[in-house]
Design a protein around this motif. Structure first.
Motif, mmCIF file in Angstrom:
data_model
loop_
_atom_site.group_PDB
_atom_site.id
_atom_site.type_symbol
_atom_site.label_atom_id
_atom_site.label_comp_id
_atom_site.label_asym_id
_atom_site.label_seq_id
_atom_site.Cartn_x
_atom_site.Cartn_y
_atom_site.Cartn_z
ATOM 1 N N LEU A 39 10.990 -56.820 9.188
ATOM 2 C CA LEU A 39 12.111 -57.453 9.878
ATOM 3 C C LEU A 39 12.194 -58.940 9.551
ATOM 4 C CD1 LEU A 39 11.825 -55.703 13.363
ATOM 5 C CD2 LEU A 39 13.502 -55.245 11.561
ATOM 6 N N VAL A 40 11.032 -59.580 9.365
ATOM 7 C CA VAL A 40 11.018 -60.988 8.974
ATOM 8 C C VAL A 40 11.640 -61.156 7.591
ATOM 9 C CG1 VAL A 40 9.516 -62.912 8.326
ATOM 10 C CG2 VAL A 40 9.063 -61.629 10.426
ATOM 11 N N TYR A 41 11.294 -60.261 6.663
ATOM 12 C CA TYR A 41 11.892 -60.317 5.321
ATOM 13 C C TYR A 41 13.406 -60.123 5.395
ATOM 14 C CZ TYR A 41 7.600 -60.533 2.583
ATOM 15 O OH TYR A 41 6.436 -60.960 2.003
ATOM 16 N N LEU A 42 13.841 -59.145 6.201
ATOM 17 C CA LEU A 42 15.280 -58.889 6.327
ATOM 18 C C LEU A 42 15.991 -60.103 6.914
ATOM 19 C CD1 LEU A 42 17.716 -57.012 6.188
ATOM 20 C CD2 LEU A 42 17.054 -56.089 8.428
ATOM 21 N N ALA A 43 15.433 -60.672 7.985
ATOM 22 C CA ALA A 43 16.044 -61.847 8.609
ATOM 23 C C ALA A 43 16.066 -63.030 7.645
ATOM 24 C CB ALA A 43 15.284 -62.214 9.885
ATOM 25 N N TYR A 99 22.616 -60.655 -4.391
ATOM 26 C CA TYR A 99 22.675 -60.672 -2.928
ATOM 27 C C TYR A 99 22.592 -59.252 -2.373
ATOM 28 C CZ TYR A 99 24.794 -65.218 -4.126
ATOM 29 O OH TYR A 99 25.051 -66.448 -4.664
ATOM 30 N N ALA A 100 23.400 -58.355 -2.946
ATOM 31 C CA ALA A 100 23.393 -56.967 -2.476
ATOM 32 C C ALA A 100 22.052 -56.297 -2.768
ATOM 33 C CB ALA A 100 24.530 -56.185 -3.142
ATOM 34 N N ALA A 101 21.468 -56.603 -3.934
ATOM 35 C CA ALA A 101 20.163 -56.026 -4.287
ATOM 36 C C ALA A 101 19.077 -56.503 -3.331
ATOM 37 C CB ALA A 101 19.805 -56.399 -5.729
ATOM 38 N N ALA A 102 19.140 -57.777 -2.963
ATOM 39 C CA ALA A 102 18.153 -58.320 -2.020
ATOM 40 C C ALA A 102 18.260 -57.636 -0.664
ATOM 41 C CB ALA A 102 18.356 -59.821 -1.873
ATOM 42 N N LEU A 103 19.487 -57.458 -0.183
ATOM 43 C CA LEU A 103 19.683 -56.771 1.094
ATOM 44 C C LEU A 103 19.194 -55.332 1.020
ATOM 45 C CD1 LEU A 103 23.176 -57.989 2.363
ATOM 46 C CD2 LEU A 103 20.966 -58.305 3.481
ATOM 47 N N ALA A 104 19.498 -54.665 -0.092
ATOM 48 C CA ALA A 104 19.047 -53.281 -0.267
ATOM 49 C C ALA A 104 17.530 -53.208 -0.248
ATOM 50 C CB ALA A 104 19.597 -52.710 -1.577
ATOM 51 N N GLY A 105 16.867 -54.155 -0.908
ATOM 52 C CA GLY A 105 15.409 -54.174 -0.922
ATOM 53 C C GLY A 105 14.822 -54.394 0.459
ATOM 54 N N ALA A 106 15.437 -55.298 1.221
ATOM 55 C CA ALA A 106 14.937 -55.575 2.574
ATOM 56 C C ALA A 106 15.125 -54.367 3.488
ATOM 57 C CB ALA A 106 15.651 -56.795 3.148
ATOM 58 N N VAL A 107 16.284 -53.728 3.405
ATOM 59 C CA VAL A 107 16.538 -52.541 4.228
ATOM 60 C C VAL A 107 15.607 -51.401 3.827
ATOM 61 C CG1 VAL A 107 18.262 -50.781 4.835
ATOM 62 C CG2 VAL A 107 18.930 -53.190 4.711
ATOM 63 N N HIS A 108 15.393 -51.253 2.530
ATOM 64 C CA HIS A 108 14.439 -50.258 2.019
ATOM 65 C C HIS A 108 13.064 -50.470 2.649
ATOM 66 C CE1 HIS A 108 12.206 -47.787 -0.848
ATOM 67 N NE2 HIS A 108 11.473 -48.836 -1.176
ATOM 68 N N TYR A 109 12.630 -51.703 2.733
ATOM 69 C CA TYR A 109 11.321 -52.026 3.312
ATOM 70 C C TYR A 109 11.283 -51.715 4.812
ATOM 71 C CZ TYR A 109 7.045 -54.798 4.052
ATOM 72 O OH TYR A 109 5.773 -55.207 4.372
ATOM 73 N N LEU A 163 19.083 -66.613 3.987
ATOM 74 C CA LEU A 163 19.272 -67.214 2.668
ATOM 75 C C LEU A 163 20.651 -66.890 2.091
ATOM 76 C CD1 LEU A 163 15.754 -66.618 1.073
ATOM 77 C CD2 LEU A 163 16.816 -68.838 1.532
ATOM 78 N N LEU A 164 21.117 -65.673 2.318
ATOM 79 C CA LEU A 164 22.440 -65.290 1.823
ATOM 80 C C LEU A 164 23.527 -66.077 2.543
ATOM 81 C CD1 LEU A 164 22.169 -61.424 1.341
ATOM 82 C CD2 LEU A 164 21.797 -63.245 -0.304
ATOM 83 N N LEU A 165 23.375 -66.271 3.846
ATOM 84 C CA LEU A 165 24.354 -67.057 4.599
ATOM 85 C C LEU A 165 24.368 -68.511 4.111
ATOM 86 C CD1 LEU A 165 23.789 -65.679 8.213
ATOM 87 C CD2 LEU A 165 25.751 -65.259 6.717
ATOM 88 N N VAL A 166 23.190 -69.032 3.811
ATOM 89 C CA VAL A 166 23.108 -70.395 3.280
ATOM 90 C C VAL A 166 23.799 -70.478 1.924
ATOM 91 C CG1 VAL A 166 21.523 -72.151 2.376
ATOM 92 C CG2 VAL A 166 21.021 -71.019 4.545
ATOM 93 N N ARG A 167 23.557 -69.488 1.073
ATOM 94 C CA ARG A 167 24.200 -69.476 -0.254
ATOM 95 C C ARG A 167 25.720 -69.392 -0.112
ATOM 96 N NH1 ARG A 167 20.877 -68.162 -4.749
ATOM 97 N NH2 ARG A 167 22.815 -68.311 -5.916
ATOM 98 N N ILE A 168 26.196 -68.573 0.827
ATOM 99 C CA ILE A 168 27.641 -68.442 1.047
ATOM 100 C C ILE A 168 28.226 -69.769 1.518
ATOM 101 C CG2 ILE A 168 29.383 -67.356 2.525
ATOM 102 C CD1 ILE A 168 27.603 -64.813 2.437
ATOM 103 N N ARG A 169 27.493 -70.449 2.410
ATOM 104 C CA ARG A 169 27.955 -71.751 2.903
ATOM 105 C C ARG A 169 28.034 -72.764 1.777
ATOM 106 N NH1 ARG A 169 24.634 -75.885 6.759
ATOM 107 N NH2 ARG A 169 26.287 -77.416 7.053
#
Length: 208
Positions: free
Chosen positions: A178-182, A156-166, A187-193
């Motif tokens: 921004l679409v990738y980040l959103a 999850y953290a790696a995915a966020l880091a990759g999106a912010v990097h982009y 997806l992370l919120l869905v996984r948390i739910r």
């Protein structure tokens, strides 16, 4: 319909992904060597490799929601997708280190420290590293399923880091990053739910 798709997927092995998955790297380098990637082919290769890596990370994150909400079971492909994501991120990094900077370590270190998008990108790579190393059955047995699952939440953290990097990599506020980040945040919120519901259900079951 979904049941038929899942039945068909059971017959499809995951191993061909390890053969077909890396082929775009060869194609990209061929295009670069034959001057078909514009004025700065190295940057073009770097960015495309990084984007494919990010797309594969997103694909891995989508597997659980697809199974939960659409009934589509792609679990057998998750390990291959995750390892291919790490492969593309690694080749993306190596292209920058070896081809772009030519292993000028002083320049590399200066870039990591002074450029936030490189700092966050390196952080994402380091988060993916233990996941790739432990993506095998031996590690699952040695660590135990519970510890292994906790470790692999670093995805999850790696995915966020990759999106912010982009987002930080491109100039200005462009739509695609921004679409990738959103999408990744969603997806992370869905996984948390999903995880929260599992914990609640498990607690109620033990209480009952």
């Amino acid at each position: 319909m979904t049941q038929r798709i899942n039945t068909g997927l059971k017959r499809v092995p995951a191993w061909p992904l390890y053969i077909v998955g890396p082929l775009p790297v060869i194609w990209l380098y061929y295009l670069g060597l034959t001057n078909q990637l514009g004025a700065d082919p190295v940057k073009a290769i770097e960015q495309q490799l990084g984007l494919i890596g990010l797309q594969l990370i997103v694909a891995g994150l989508m597997i659980t929601p697809l199974r939960r909400f659409a009934g589509l079971n792609l679990i057998k492909f998750r390990r291959a997708i995750g390892l291919l994501a790490f492969f593309y991120v690694t080749v993306h990094l190596l292209t920058w280190l070896v081809v772009d900077t030519q292993l000028d370590w002083a320049y590399i270190w200066m870039d990591i420290v002074k450029r936030p998008y490189i700092t966050i990108g390196m952080t994402g790579f380091l988060l993916l590293l233990p996941l790739a190393v432990t993506s095998n059955n031996i590690s699952i047995r040695r660590l135990g399923p519970a510890t292994w699952n906790k470790l692999h939440r670093l995805t999850y953290a790696a995915a966020l880091a990759g999106a912010v990097h982009y987002v930080w990599l491109v100039k200005g506020w462009q739509t695609e990053p921004l679409v990738y980040l959103a999408g990744i945040v969603t997806l992370l919120l869905v996984r948390i739910r999903i995880r929260s519901k599992r914990i609640v259900a498990s607690t109620l079951k033990r209480a009952g």
